[in-house]
Design a protein around this motif. Structure first.
Motif, PDB file in Angstrom:
ATOM      1  N   HIS A  31      -7.746  -2.461   1.681  1.00  0.00           N
ATOM      2  CA  HIS A  31      -7.575  -1.092   1.116  1.00  0.00           C
ATOM      3  C   HIS A  31      -6.548  -0.450   1.790  1.00  0.00           C
ATOM      4  N   TYR A  32      -6.403  -0.470   3.159  1.00  0.00           N
ATOM      5  CA  TYR A  32      -5.765   0.185   3.919  1.00  0.00           C
ATOM      6  C   TYR A  32      -3.994  -0.204   3.858  1.00  0.00           C
ATOM      7  N   LEU A  33      -4.126  -1.611   3.744  1.00  0.00           N
ATOM      8  CA  LEU A  33      -2.631  -2.200   3.033  1.00  0.00           C
ATOM      9  C   LEU A  33      -1.986  -1.554   1.754  1.00  0.00           C
ATOM     10  N   ILE A  34      -3.007  -1.442   0.896  1.00  0.00           N
ATOM     11  CA  ILE A  34      -2.704  -0.806  -0.510  1.00  0.00           C
ATOM     12  C   ILE A  34      -2.440   0.582  -0.336  1.00  0.00           C
ATOM     13  N   LEU A  35      -3.021   1.371   0.495  1.00  0.00           N
ATOM     14  CA  LEU A  35      -2.650   2.579   0.651  1.00  0.00           C
ATOM     15  C   LEU A  35      -1.276   3.021   1.273  1.00  0.00           C
ATOM     16  N   ALA A  36      -1.059   1.992   2.405  1.00  0.00           N
ATOM     17  CA  ALA A  36       0.016   2.207   3.421  1.00  0.00           C
ATOM     18  C   ALA A  36       1.182   1.606   2.599  1.00  0.00           C
ATOM     19  N   ALA A  37       1.155   0.620   1.787  1.00  0.00           N
ATOM     20  CA  ALA A  37       2.295  -0.225   1.029  1.00  0.00           C
ATOM     21  C   ALA A  37       2.654   0.414  -0.149  1.00  0.00           C
ATOM     22  N   GLY A  38       1.440   0.821  -0.678  1.00  0.00           N
ATOM     23  CA  GLY A  38       1.423   1.287  -2.218  1.00  0.00           C
ATOM     24  C   GLY A  38       1.593   0.035  -3.170  1.00  0.00           C
ATOM     25  N   ASN A  39       1.200  -1.163  -2.752  1.00  0.00           N
ATOM     26  CA  ASN A  39       1.381  -2.457  -3.441  1.00  0.00           C
ATOM     27  C   ASN A  39       0.312  -3.253  -3.071  1.00  0.00           C
ATOM     28  N   HIS A  40       0.245  -4.495  -3.462  1.00  0.00           N
ATOM     29  CA  HIS A  40      -0.648  -5.580  -3.236  1.00  0.00           C
ATOM     30  C   HIS A  40      -2.078  -5.021  -3.685  1.00  0.00           C
ATOM     31  N   TYR A  41      -2.120  -4.611  -5.005  1.00  0.00           N
ATOM     32  CA  TYR A  41      -3.294  -4.028  -5.601  1.00  0.00           C
ATOM     33  C   TYR A  41      -4.600  -4.990  -5.743  1.00  0.00           C
ATOM     34  N   ASN A  42      -4.049  -6.345  -5.591  1.00  0.00           N
ATOM     35  CA  ASN A  42      -5.092  -7.411  -5.899  1.00  0.00           C
ATOM     36  C   ASN A  42      -5.531  -7.939  -4.396  1.00  0.00           C
ATOM     37  N   ALA A  43      -5.313  -7.209  -3.428  1.00  0.00           N
ATOM     38  CA  ALA A  43      -5.781  -7.804  -2.060  1.00  0.00           C
ATOM     39  C   ALA A  43      -7.179  -7.865  -1.984  1.00  0.00           C
ATOM     40  N   ILE A  44      -7.645  -6.849  -2.202  1.00  0.00           N
ATOM     41  CA  ILE A  44      -9.308  -6.664  -2.067  1.00  0.00           C
ATOM     42  C   ILE A  44     -10.028  -7.619  -2.696  1.00  0.00           C
ATOM     43  N   GLN A  45      -9.699  -7.977  -4.014  1.00  0.00           N
ATOM     44  CA  GLN A  45     -10.535  -8.700  -5.001  1.00  0.00           C
ATOM     45  C   GLN A  45     -10.206 -10.228  -4.318  1.00  0.00           C
ATOM     46  N   ASN A  46      -8.798 -10.238  -4.208  1.00  0.00           N
ATOM     47  CA  ASN A  46      -8.434 -11.865  -3.667  1.00  0.00           C
ATOM     48  C   ASN A  46      -9.131 -12.290  -2.312  1.00  0.00           C
TER      49      ASN A  46
END
Length: 450
Positions: A31-46
């Motif tokens: 979730h931090y990666l999503i917030l910081a990069a504004g991308n990788h929105y599938n990171a949590i579920q993956n």
């Protein structure tokens, strides 16, 4: 069990232990990666999918080779039934594609439900008390870091590192999605920390966990989440009822730093600190509580229910229950509440893709049979836990009592806050892990379902 099976059991349990730690780390990190990069929105579920798949493979490997086994067949049988019903609900869904993957941003479709069930089963199959204890200790440690991160959001510290999407609301969201979800997360933490504090065997541990509990409560209050406050109030009631019923088992009042004395001091400081916090932060909890009771009175007495009633929940509940005759058997399909609801009722101030009540959500999207399965799992786990507590006291087997009391209180808190909240992938996996750990202990070998 043979030596080979014991070896397999040891390997599999430790691998499950490592994977569950990975789950605790990867969800907030993603979730931090999503917030910081504004991308990788599938990171949590993956991350959840990958870890759940590895958990499933490990569990099957251990069961097939005889190293892992469930104390009660009722647990896997019920989960298998829930899985079959979820698949049927997906097949009959008003939008099968959404039901498979979930709505955008929520992702609680069939695959995520199966991931939750896998996390639950793999946690339930652990039978080593020390592994369970260490798992929860790590969960609490990560919770401390997460809560400190949230406090940095609230007080604008380390702005180059700490990301705050809800700064204008003056509410802590951490990296759990939003303040409501962070509130749910802290409910689990508060439940565990309260038992670890009070029932710890050493003064050092009592003080450490008391500090943790105060931190978690502070964070929970600053999320400004009414659902979390409600769940925490229920936990407090359960906690004190438990203390009263078991007072003779923990009669260490004469000790200089007894749990009871520390609790009294903490209550005095907590009450003073709470009022100071509400005044200094302009928190509107009191006003929200008054409004919530007025809305609840209108709901129960047939008064006027508006869009704003019950923090925008009560009207949705009332209207969505009219859909039960249409979807009572297999539901509209996993995670399709928004489509089913707004196909009948208009979009007013916002689009509701969740019912803001986990039980109504399950009822509408998966039907009455699945809701009954969920309630059965919860009810019998709680019932069996209470039976195990009685056995534990009769046998004076109190070595790990604080662990299981903490799991019990945390589960109760989550189930009650779920009345006003939604299931999200940032927090729900942790609930299923905690429920699994409690169930695996509670369903002992004397169970009539074996």
């Amino acid at each position: 069990m043979s030596d080979l099976q014991r070896y397999i059991s040891n390997i599999c349990q430790h691998f499950i232990f490592i994977l569950l730690i990975g789950l605790m780390l990867f969800i907030p990190a993603s979730h931090y990666l999503i917030l910081a990069a504004g991308n990788h929105y599938n990171a949590i579920q993956n991350s959840i999918y990958v870890i759940s798949l590895l958990l499933f493979i490990t569990m099957i490997f251990g069961v097939v080779l005889g190293g892992l086994r469930f104390n009660a067949k009722f647990i896997p049988v019920l989960i298998c039934l829930m899985t079959v019903l979820a698949i049927l609900s997906t097949i009959r869904s008003i939008n099968p594609n959404t039901s498979i993957w979930g709505t955008n941003g929520r992702f609680e479709g069939l695959f995520m439900l199966l991931s939750y069930y896998t996390i639950f089963l793999s946690s339930a199959i652990l039978n080593d008390d020390k592994l369970r204890l260490n798992l929860i200790r790590i969960f609490l440690f990560i919770g401390v870091v997460h809560s400190l991160y949230g406090l940095c959001q609230r007080f604008d510290l380390f702005e180059n590192i700490v990301i705050d999407r809800y700064a204008s609301y003056h509410a802590i969201s951490g990296v759990a999605g939003n303040p409501n979800f962070m509130g749910t997360y802290t409910v689990l933490l508060c439940g565990l920390a309260s038992a670890f504090f009070y029932f710890s065997k050493t003064i050092k541990e009592r003080i450490i966990y008391l500090i943790c509990l105060i931190l978690f409560l502070l964070t929970m209050i600053l999320t400004d989440a009414m659902s979390a406050l409600f769940g925490t109030c229920i936990m407090i009631i359960v906690f004190f009822v438990y203390l009263f019923l078991t007072r003779k088992q923990y009669s260490n009042y004469s000790e200089p730093f007894s749990s009871f004395k520390l609790l009294l001091v903490a209550m005095v400081i907590g009450i003073f600190g709470l009022f100071s916090l509400l005044l200094l932060t302009d928190n509107n909890y009191i006003e929200q509580i008054i409004v919530m009771f007025e809305d609840l009175k209108n709901l129960l007495t047939g008064g006027e229910i508006t869009v704003e009633s019950g923090a925008r929940r009560f009207l949705v509940w009332k209207e969505s229950l009219t859909l039960v005759p249409t979807y009572w058997l297999s539901g509209s399909g996993p995670d399709t509440f928004g489509e089913a609801y707004h196909a009948v009722f208009p979009v007013r101030d916002e689009f509701f893709n969740k019912a803001h009540n986990e039980y109504i959500q399950i009822l509408i999207t998966q039907g009455i049979p699945v809701l009954l399965c969920y309630l059965t799992l919860y009810f019998y786990t709680i019932k069996k836990s209470i039976n195990e507590f009685k056995r534990m006291y009769l046998k004076k087997d109190l070595k790990f009592d604080y662990l299981y009391i903490g799991l019990f209180i945390a589960v109760i808190g989550y189930l009650f806050q779920a009345i006003f909240n939604i299931s999200v992938i940032d927090v729900a996996p942790f609930f299923w892990m905690i429920l699994g750990l409690l169930s695996g202990w509670a369903w002992n070998k004397s169970s009539r379902f074996v």
